[in-house]
Design a protein around this motif. Structure first.
Motif, mmCIF file in Angstrom:
data_model
loop_
_atom_site.group_PDB
_atom_site.id
_atom_site.type_symbol
_atom_site.label_atom_id
_atom_site.label_comp_id
_atom_site.label_asym_id
_atom_site.label_seq_id
_atom_site.Cartn_x
_atom_site.Cartn_y
_atom_site.Cartn_z
ATOM 1 N N HIS A 97 -4.015 -3.740 -3.638
ATOM 2 C CA HIS A 97 -2.823 -3.719 -2.872
ATOM 3 C C HIS A 97 -1.608 -4.371 -3.744
ATOM 4 O O HIS A 97 -0.633 -4.090 -3.345
ATOM 5 C CB HIS A 97 -2.864 -4.727 -1.478
ATOM 6 N N LYS A 115 -4.464 6.184 -1.030
ATOM 7 C CA LYS A 115 -3.803 4.806 -1.444
ATOM 8 C C LYS A 115 -3.741 3.733 -0.614
ATOM 9 O O LYS A 115 -3.470 3.598 0.497
ATOM 10 C CB LYS A 115 -2.381 5.326 -1.805
ATOM 11 N N LEU A 119 1.475 -3.249 2.112
ATOM 12 C CA LEU A 119 1.346 -4.346 3.109
ATOM 13 C C LEU A 119 2.873 -5.169 3.366
ATOM 14 O O LEU A 119 2.925 -5.727 4.352
ATOM 15 C CB LEU A 119 0.340 -5.480 2.760
ATOM 16 N N VAL A 140 -11.546 -0.298 6.285
ATOM 17 C CA VAL A 140 -11.031 0.761 6.967
ATOM 18 C C VAL A 140 -12.181 1.937 6.367
ATOM 19 O O VAL A 140 -12.128 2.206 5.142
ATOM 20 C CB VAL A 140 -9.576 1.300 6.432
ATOM 21 N N MET A 144 -11.054 1.498 2.642
ATOM 22 C CA MET A 144 -10.817 0.162 2.190
ATOM 23 C C MET A 144 -12.198 -0.624 2.484
ATOM 24 O O MET A 144 -12.687 -0.465 3.199
ATOM 25 C CB MET A 144 -9.960 -0.709 2.814
HETATM 26 C C1 HEC Z 1 -10.692 -1.084 -2.963
HETATM 27 C C2 HEC Z 1 -9.278 -1.290 -2.619
HETATM 28 C C3 HEC Z 1 -8.866 -2.182 -1.535
HETATM 29 C C4 HEC Z 1 -9.004 -3.619 -1.361
HETATM 30 C C5 HEC Z 1 -9.956 -4.656 -2.495
HETATM 31 C C6 HEC Z 1 -8.447 -4.003 -0.231
HETATM 32 N N1 HEC Z 1 -7.814 -2.970 0.400
HETATM 33 FE FE1 HEC Z 1 -6.713 -3.099 1.823
HETATM 34 N N2 HEC Z 1 -6.450 -1.021 1.831
HETATM 35 C C7 HEC Z 1 -7.040 -0.295 1.102
HETATM 36 C C8 HEC Z 1 -6.556 1.162 1.540
HETATM 37 C C9 HEC Z 1 -6.963 2.238 0.381
HETATM 38 C C10 HEC Z 1 -5.968 1.051 2.476
HETATM 39 C C11 HEC Z 1 -5.277 2.114 3.341
HETATM 40 C C12 HEC Z 1 -6.312 2.677 4.224
HETATM 41 C C13 HEC Z 1 -5.563 3.741 5.236
HETATM 42 O O1 HEC Z 1 -5.154 4.629 4.635
HETATM 43 O O2 HEC Z 1 -5.458 3.781 6.212
HETATM 44 C C14 HEC Z 1 -5.819 -0.565 2.844
HETATM 45 C C15 HEC Z 1 -5.332 -0.814 4.086
HETATM 46 C C16 HEC Z 1 -5.204 -2.157 4.442
HETATM 47 C C17 HEC Z 1 -4.422 -2.962 5.555
HETATM 48 C C18 HEC Z 1 -4.065 -1.852 6.665
HETATM 49 C C19 HEC Z 1 -2.566 -1.895 6.493
HETATM 50 C C20 HEC Z 1 -1.877 -1.038 7.725
HETATM 51 O O3 HEC Z 1 -0.756 -0.496 7.475
HETATM 52 O O4 HEC Z 1 -2.423 -1.127 8.918
HETATM 53 C C21 HEC Z 1 -4.392 -4.090 5.387
HETATM 54 C C22 HEC Z 1 -3.945 -5.135 6.469
HETATM 55 C C23 HEC Z 1 -5.268 -4.396 4.404
HETATM 56 N N3 HEC Z 1 -5.565 -3.268 3.728
HETATM 57 C C24 HEC Z 1 -5.222 -5.554 3.672
HETATM 58 C C25 HEC Z 1 -6.296 -6.102 2.701
HETATM 59 C C26 HEC Z 1 -6.445 -7.268 2.406
HETATM 60 C C27 HEC Z 1 -6.057 -8.627 3.114
HETATM 61 C C28 HEC Z 1 -7.389 -7.278 1.514
HETATM 62 C C29 HEC Z 1 -8.151 -8.509 0.542
HETATM 63 C C30 HEC Z 1 -8.790 -9.474 1.292
HETATM 64 C C31 HEC Z 1 -7.584 -5.888 1.078
HETATM 65 N N4 HEC Z 1 -6.873 -4.945 2.001
HETATM 66 C C32 HEC Z 1 -8.322 -5.372 -0.088
HETATM 67 C C33 HEC Z 1 -7.613 -0.603 -0.104
HETATM 68 C C34 HEC Z 1 -8.071 -1.934 -0.431
#
Ligand code: HEC
Length: 170
Positions: A97, A115, A119, A140, A144
């Motif tokens: 992120h 992608k 946030l 997700v 994710m």
């Molecule tokens: C491997 C990469 C990766 C990591 C590590 C990761 N994320 Fe994500 N995250 C993503 C991706 C890709 C999406 C987009 C999913 C989608 O397209 O719906 C996402 C989506 C999200 C969303 C949803 C946003 C929305 O609009 O609803 C949140 C909140 C979030 N991440 C928080 C976190 C947090 C907090 C952490 C660490 C504790 C984290 N992510 C770690 C890749 C990652």
């Protein structure tokens, strides 16, 4: 001729000796060697999991009660919580992120199909604390990873509190 005969017997004896040695080397004849690491009272994976001590209660409460919707944030966003959240975000989330939360971490270019979410965006910030908590917990699907094994329940709330401080770049 004599030399060949002698050599034959020498190699035959060596061969037999080596063969016998081999029986022990590959545990065909097993000797209980004194070995150290495995002689200890320990549990192997999947073997008799230890029950929690009697009368113990989970300090952090149930994570999610099915059918009850997104959980409420029990952690106040004080300085300590935000400091913990910032650190945990740097460790667990930043690579995707990005440090500013805008979705351009070093790993982001390698995620081809989806992608990392921005946030700081209004869409992401419009989600409730509980919904963010569940996203961290379950990930997700296919986008994710679930991070419930990286972060304890209270750590996840600290991260949620930190996410609230992320602002879009001017
Ligand atoms: C491997 C990469 C990766 C990591 C590590 C990761 N994320 Fe994500 N995250 C993503 C991706 C890709 C999406 C987009 C999913 C989608 O397209 O719906 C996402 C989506 C999200 C969303 C949803 C946003 C929305 O609009 O609803 C949140 C909140 C979030 N991440 C928080 C976190 C947090 C907090 C952490 C660490 C504790 C984290 N992510 C770690 C890749 C990652």
């Amino acid at each position: 001729m004599r030399l060949l005969k002698q050599l034959f017997w020498v190699f035959l004896t060596l061969g037999i000796l080596f063969g016998i040695l081999e029986l022990f080397m590959f545990d065909i004849i097993k000797i209980d060697w004194v070995s150290f690491m495995e002689i200890q009272p320990s549990y192997r994976p999947m073997e008799d999991p230890l029950p929690p001590p009697s009368q113990s209660v989970p300090v952090e409460g149930a994570i999610v009660i099915p059918g009850m919707g997104a959980p409420e944030n029990p952690t106040t966003a004080d300085d300590a919580s935000l400091a913990r959240g910032a650190e945990l975000f740097a460790i667990n989330c930043q690579m995707c992120h990005g440090a500013d939360g805008a979705g351009s971490g070093p790993v982001a270019p390698f995620l081809i199909k989806f992608k990392p979410a921005d946030l700081t965006s209004a869409v992401a910030q419009s989600k409730s604390d509980g919904s963010m908590f569940l996203t961290i917990t379950n990930g997700v699907d296919g986008r994710m990873p679930a991070l419930n094994e990286n972060l304890t329940v209270s750590e996840r709330w600290d991260v949620v509190n930190f996410l609230r401080t992320l602002k879009p770049a001017e």
